[in-house]
Scaffold this motif. Structure first.
Motif, short mmCIF file in Angstrom:
data_model
loop_
_atom_site.label_atom_id
_atom_site.label_comp_id
_atom_site.label_asym_id
_atom_site.label_seq_id
_atom_site.Cartn_x
_atom_site.Cartn_y
_atom_site.Cartn_z
N THR A 73 19.03 61.96 27.06
CA THR A 73 18.17 61.85 25.46
C THR A 73 16.83 61.50 26.35
O THR A 73 16.24 60.98 25.46
CB THR A 73 18.95 60.18 25.33
OG1 THR A 73 18.79 59.76 26.61
CG2 THR A 73 20.56 60.71 24.57
N LEU A 74 16.31 61.09 26.95
CA LEU A 74 15.39 60.82 27.88
C LEU A 74 13.65 61.78 27.35
O LEU A 74 12.47 61.49 27.47
CB LEU A 74 14.79 61.02 29.81
CG LEU A 74 14.71 59.38 29.92
CD1 LEU A 74 16.45 58.53 29.97
CD2 LEU A 74 15.24 59.66 31.65
N SER B 164 13.71 62.30 24.70
CA SER B 164 12.28 61.80 23.69
C SER B 164 11.27 61.00 23.26
O SER B 164 10.41 61.59 22.88
CB SER B 164 13.65 61.54 22.99
OG SER B 164 14.01 59.95 23.38
N ILE B 165 11.58 60.93 25.10
CA ILE B 165 10.53 60.39 25.04
C ILE B 165 8.76 60.88 25.91
O ILE B 165 7.60 61.04 25.13
CB ILE B 165 9.61 59.78 26.37
CG1 ILE B 165 11.27 58.07 26.17
CG2 ILE B 165 8.80 58.53 26.98
CD1 ILE B 165 11.25 57.38 27.48
N LEU C 234 18.08 61.39 19.90
CA LEU C 234 17.13 60.44 19.92
C LEU C 234 15.49 59.89 19.38
O LEU C 234 15.77 59.35 18.62
CB LEU C 234 17.16 59.44 20.91
CG LEU C 234 17.41 58.02 21.45
CD1 LEU C 234 18.38 56.98 20.78
CD2 LEU C 234 17.06 57.35 22.79
N GLN D 130 14.70 58.59 16.34
CA GLN D 130 13.46 57.35 15.96
C GLN D 130 12.26 58.56 15.94
O GLN D 130 11.36 57.76 14.62
CB GLN D 130 13.08 57.24 17.44
CG GLN D 130 13.75 55.83 18.23
CD GLN D 130 13.54 55.64 19.17
OE1 GLN D 130 13.36 56.62 20.64
NE2 GLN D 130 13.15 54.49 19.75
N TYR E 291 18.79 51.53 10.50
CA TYR E 291 18.64 51.75 12.51
C TYR E 291 19.68 51.37 13.26
O TYR E 291 20.73 52.34 13.59
CB TYR E 291 17.92 50.72 13.76
CG TYR E 291 16.96 50.40 12.91
CD1 TYR E 291 15.96 51.21 13.99
CD2 TYR E 291 16.20 49.80 12.07
CE1 TYR E 291 14.37 50.69 13.75
CE2 TYR E 291 14.55 50.04 11.89
CZ TYR E 291 13.85 50.32 12.74
OH TYR E 291 12.69 50.27 12.02
N TRP E 292 20.97 50.00 12.65
CA TRP E 292 22.08 50.39 13.35
C TRP E 292 23.24 51.90 13.29
O TRP E 292 24.03 52.12 14.28
CB TRP E 292 22.99 49.27 12.96
CG TRP E 292 21.68 47.42 12.60
CD1 TRP E 292 21.39 47.34 11.60
CD2 TRP E 292 20.58 47.56 13.56
NE1 TRP E 292 20.00 46.66 11.49
CE2 TRP E 292 20.61 46.57 13.25
CE3 TRP E 292 21.22 47.68 15.14
CZ2 TRP E 292 19.51 46.20 14.37
CZ3 TRP E 292 20.14 46.68 15.48
CH2 TRP E 292 18.92 45.69 15.58
N LEU F 226 21.65 54.80 15.41
CA LEU F 226 22.14 54.20 17.19
C LEU F 226 23.50 54.27 17.16
O LEU F 226 23.85 55.68 18.12
CB LEU F 226 21.29 53.48 17.07
CG LEU F 226 19.31 53.18 17.17
CD1 LEU F 226 18.82 51.73 17.13
CD2 LEU F 226 18.20 54.16 17.86
N GLY F 227 24.40 54.05 16.42
CA GLY F 227 25.97 53.37 16.49
C GLY F 227 26.11 55.08 16.39
O GLY F 227 26.70 55.20 17.35
N ALA G 9 24.64 57.36 17.36
CA ALA G 9 24.49 58.09 18.27
C ALA G 9 25.30 57.80 19.45
O ALA G 9 25.57 58.43 20.43
CB ALA G 9 23.06 58.42 18.87
N GLY G 10 25.86 56.60 19.97
CA GLY G 10 26.29 55.64 20.43
C GLY G 10 27.27 56.06 20.66
O GLY G 10 27.95 57.07 21.87
N VAL G 11 28.39 56.14 19.60
CA VAL G 11 29.40 56.96 19.87
C VAL G 11 29.81 58.24 19.64
O VAL G 11 30.48 58.62 20.95
CB VAL G 11 30.12 56.83 18.15
CG1 VAL G 11 31.27 57.58 18.25
CG2 VAL G 11 30.34 55.06 18.16
N PHE H 63 27.89 60.01 22.23
CA PHE H 63 28.17 60.08 23.04
C PHE H 63 28.89 59.79 24.15
O PHE H 63 29.67 60.07 25.27
CB PHE H 63 26.65 59.33 24.02
CG PHE H 63 25.31 60.14 24.07
CD1 PHE H 63 24.75 61.32 25.96
CD2 PHE H 63 24.40 60.19 22.74
CE1 PHE H 63 23.93 62.07 24.81
CE2 PHE H 63 23.14 61.15 23.37
CZ PHE H 63 23.35 62.30 24.23
#
Lengths: 432, 411
Positions: free
Chosen positions: A370-371, A373-374, A381, A385, A398-399, A402-403, A405-407, A409
């Protein structure tokens, strides 16, 4: 005399039926008492935890179950909800392809899906070693197929890359009897020479005869969860051999080789991955011959591979160090040379010991993808964003995103860790 | 019959002349040959990279020089530990960034240790509910990328919290917490700032001395226990040493340390300390994430102490908390500390993800704005790596010292 005794004696001839245990010792009451309320501090802790769970679910539950799944924008969502609490999950339904494939052309999605399915077919014999070994042939072919499917272009590029590997293998087989190490070096050289000098010519010649090509997709269109997957799998697959080489180098008794390996490992482990990604995005171009330009995805894969290999080297070093000295001495006493004893005795055991840490590194690497994305690559991600949250329809969701993506992963990482625990049980050879 | 003659001695007969073939075929020289070839290959490889770099830089009309560090940075940093204005140099901006990195690493390590030890110990608790909740915490945080956590908590800080103006007026929708001293706003958290009046130095000195006093006392109590078997109430006396002298000094000196409360003035809060949301997001995301890993290390460490140790201690008549502090923990710490050190290192390196949410740490200043403004990617990335390498090496050196102090002393 005797009959008075006999009359006074009482001998029970039948058993008393077992009486049920006291209420406090069975069922839910006993369970609650022995697991939740066995002491005053424990009771307090239980009540606090229960209150916390209640508070959390009173926030989350309405949000999740009152969610809107069908809407075109966040304004629609708000209208449908009409002031009630609820998530706007419509964004996931609507932007699903973007989250998964990035900006990959719509009509080519089947290629990415095919590659994804193929990945699991290719991984199956590696992960589950009871499957027929013949399936490993597909595993060997898969990288070339996947490259062609995802990036497209002429199939002959992949075919020639494969032929190069075959050439290397032939060279290796021809020299293996004389010296294992020499054979590896020769095979690498043969493959490289083939790729650099012969395959471009062959690709041109063959494409002019039979085109056999898919529409080309440039790297900048590849994104979403797909790029996380590409980076994660190729990073781990490529870093394993490099990691083994580095671990052996670090254990070697040749001072220069050892020194180089130690400096490399310590350097990579001492800097954050994000600085290496900066190197990939802004600095690597300086170090390449003028005029050449690498694809950004390729540059990132190189840096991620170098990064992971340093960590894998340390994991394998742990495995090598954990082996009893007798195993090394056994190899020597059988008259095996260094490479033979490594290949036949030491490495199989060392790798088995280091499986848990290698899997941890794999999970970590997959999360670390995911890094990118920086450095403005649109992985999952980055996609959230960037394009999605900045679009006018979905500004402020947002929630949900992001939620999601979290699920996603979580599902994959938890799956990998469960697999590794299963594998450890399968490979446990010591009798306990 | 010469078939069973002795093989030549391993060291080789001295009279055998050296020939070139021995460089490959003789194990005594082969190592040197390989190393020599590897060294030459390495030198050529690096030479190739450097010559490419020099050529490319020359073609772009650039050179490698660090004079840009002396030029004015002309960008703002919202969270600083030392005075900084946009007219200061890039060097100072980088230094501010370095301090911010160290700040978040320091806060994060302490908080992560607290979370990790709590979760690790509670996961082994007999209390079913608590143990399950803690394993859910560990699994959720371990299996979701830290960057997602950072972005989520940063979204909480900037989206879910009220604006400062919500605190204003008669019908304020938001209120300050903790006796009107802390305000959670989307521009950061405002907490009271300490005010150092004359005489505060003495209070601080007393506080430092009492901390030293605690260490001296604990050492004395330990020696007393080991030499005479007399047991002092260490916990209660330490607590007393911690609070009593400092409080006495505080009131004797006439309460020299005050608090500057944040107050709403104009559009924003004035006074107090403003902790930016980005710092809090990074701090708590890193602490929760690393805490989950530390919890696993702590759990593994405690489980690694064999049950017989607890039972032996119990058979000697020790109370459960003494068993924990005198028998289990000293043995468990040896197992726990090395992996926890690498977790601290990971946390410090992960703090570089600040770049994603705009917290101006070393990556945000030197690797972010400075790099983009000056275009000196080569020098910036090089310096960035060097700084992180230095931080990592010093953390591991410090922690190895501690590790050596607690590790098993074997004969």
């Amino acid at each position: 005399m005797s009959d008075t005794h006999a009359s006074a004696a009482f001998v029970r001839t039948e058993e008393i039926p077992p009486s049920p245990p006291p209420v406090s010792e069975v069922g839910i009451v006993n369970w609650l008492r022995s697991n939740l309320f066995y002491s005053i501090p424990s009771s307090i802790l239980t009540l606090l935890t229960a209150a916390f769970i209640y508070w959390l679910s009173s926030i989350l539950m309405p949000w999740m179950f009152n969610g809107v799944w069908d809407a075109n924008s966040i304004r629609d969502c708000r209208e449908i909800l009409d002031g009630a609490i609820g998530g706007c999950f419509a964004v996931i339904a609507e932007r699903w392809p973007q989250l998964i494939f990035g900006n990959y052309p719509n009509e080519e999605y089947w290629r990415a899906v095919l590659a994804f399915v193929g990945l699991f077919v290719a991984l199956a014999p590696v992960l589950f070693f009871k499957l027929p070994r013949k399936m490993l042939w597909f595993t060997g072919l898969f990288p070339f197929i996947a490259y062609w499917l995802i990036w497209g272009g002429s199939a002959w590029v992949s075919v020639m890359a494969l032929v190069g590997v075959v050439v290397g293998y032939v060279a290796f087989k021809a020299l293996e009897e004389r010296s294992f190490f020499g054979a590896i070096v020769a095979a690498l050289f043969a493959t490289l020479l083939f790729w650099i000098f012969i395959s471009p010519l062959a690709v041109n010649a063959l494409s002019s005869v039979v085109a056999l090509s898919l529409p080309q997709v440039e790297s900048r269109f590849i994104g979403g969860f797909m790029i996380n997957f590409i980076l994660g799998t190729s990073g781990i697959a490529l870093s394993l051999p490099l990691g083994i080489a580095l671990a052996l180098g670090r254990q070697s008794n040749l001072p220069i080789i050892k020194g180089v390996c130690v400096v490399f490992i310590e350097f990579i482990r001492g800097v954050p991955l994000i600085t290496l990604l900066f190197v990939a995005s802004v600095m690597l171009a300086y170090f390449l011959p003028p005029g050449t330009s690498f694809d950004l995805v390729l540059r990132v894969i190189i840096m991620i591979t170098l990064f992971a290999s340093a960590y894998i080297a340390e994991a394998i070093r742990g495995g090598l160090a954990a082996l009893p000295r007798g195993q090394y001495e056994a190899g020597d006493s059988l008259g095996l040379d260094y490479w033979q004893s490594m290949r036949l005795i030491i490495l199989p055991q060392a790798l088995k010991i280091s499986i848990p840490s290698i899997v941890n590194i794999a999970i970590g690497l997959f999360k670390d993808t995911t890094l990118v994305s920086i450095i403005s690559m649109f992985d999952m991600l980055g996609m959230i964003q960037g394009p999605i949250l900045s679009s006018t329809e979905w500004f402020g969701v947002y929630w949900e995103l992001l939620g999601f993506a979290g699920v996603l992963f979580f599902v994959f990482c938890y799956g990998i860790s469960q697999y590794s625990q299963w594998l450890e049980r399968q490979l446990a050879t010591e009798h306990r | 019959m010469t078939t069973f003659s002795d093989p030549p001695p391993a060291s080789g007969p001295p009279n055998q002349p050296f020939n070139l073939g021995m460089l490959i075929n003789d194990t005594r020289y082969r190592g040197y040959t390989f190393q020599f070839i590897a060294l030459i290959a390495l030198i050529f490889f690096f030479g190739w990279l450097v010559s490419n770099a020099i050529y490319n830089l020359a073609a772009l009309g650039q050179d490698i020089n660090f004079s840009f560090l002396g030029q004015p940075a002309s960008y703002e940093i919202d969270q600083t530990l030392i005075p900084y204005t946009s007219t200061d140099t890039h060097m100072r901006a980088a230094f501010v960034g370095l301090l911010n990195t160290l700040l978040v690493a320091f806060l994060g390590c302490i908080t992560a240790t607290i979370f990790g030890v709590l979760a690790g110990v509670l996961r082994l608790s007999k209390n079913w509910l608590v143990a399950k909740v803690m394993s859910v915490y560990v699994e959720i945080f371990r299996n979701i990328p830290v960057l997602i956590w950072i972005v989520i908590i940063s979204a909480v800080m900037s989206q879910a919290l009220p604006q400062p103006r919500a605190f204003r007026g008669e019908d304020a929708t938001a209120t300050m917490v903790l006796w009107d001293s802390v305000a959670f706003t989307n521009r950061g958290v405002y907490i009271p700032a300490p005010v150092w009046n004359p005489g505060s130095g003495i209070v601080v000195a007393v506080f430092v001395l009492s901390i030293i006093g605690i260490f001296v006392f604990r050492r004395y109590a330990k020696n007393l226990l080991f030499n005479t078997g007399k047991l002092l109430p260490v916990g209660r006396i330490s607590l007393a040493i911690f609070f009593v002298p400092t409080l006495l000094a505080f009131f004797v000196m006439g309460r020299p340390i005050g608090l500057d409360y944040p107050e709403l003035g104009g559009f924003n809060f004035r006074g107090g300390i403003n902790i930016r949301g980005t710092l809090i997001a990074l701090w708590f995301a890193l602490a929760l994430y690393t805490g989950a890993f530390i919890a696993e290390n702590v759990r593994a460490g405690i489980l690694a102490v064999s049950k017989g140790q607890t039972e032996a201690a119990a058979a000697l008549g020790m109370r459960p908390n003494r068993i924990m502090s005198l028998i289990i923990l000293p043995q468990a710490l040896r197992v726990i500390i090395p992996p926890v050190i690498s977790q601290y290192l990971n946390l410090t390196k992960n703090s570089s993800l600040a770049a994603a949410i705009g917290y101006m740490d070393l990556t945000g200043t030197l690797g972010g704005v400075t790099l983009n403004q000056t275009g000196r990617s080569f020098e910036c990335v090089l310096l960035l790596m060097l700084f992180y390498l230095l931080i990592s090496l010093s953390i591991s050196a410090l922690m190895n010292l501690y590790n050596n102090a607690v590790k098993l002393k074997e004969r």
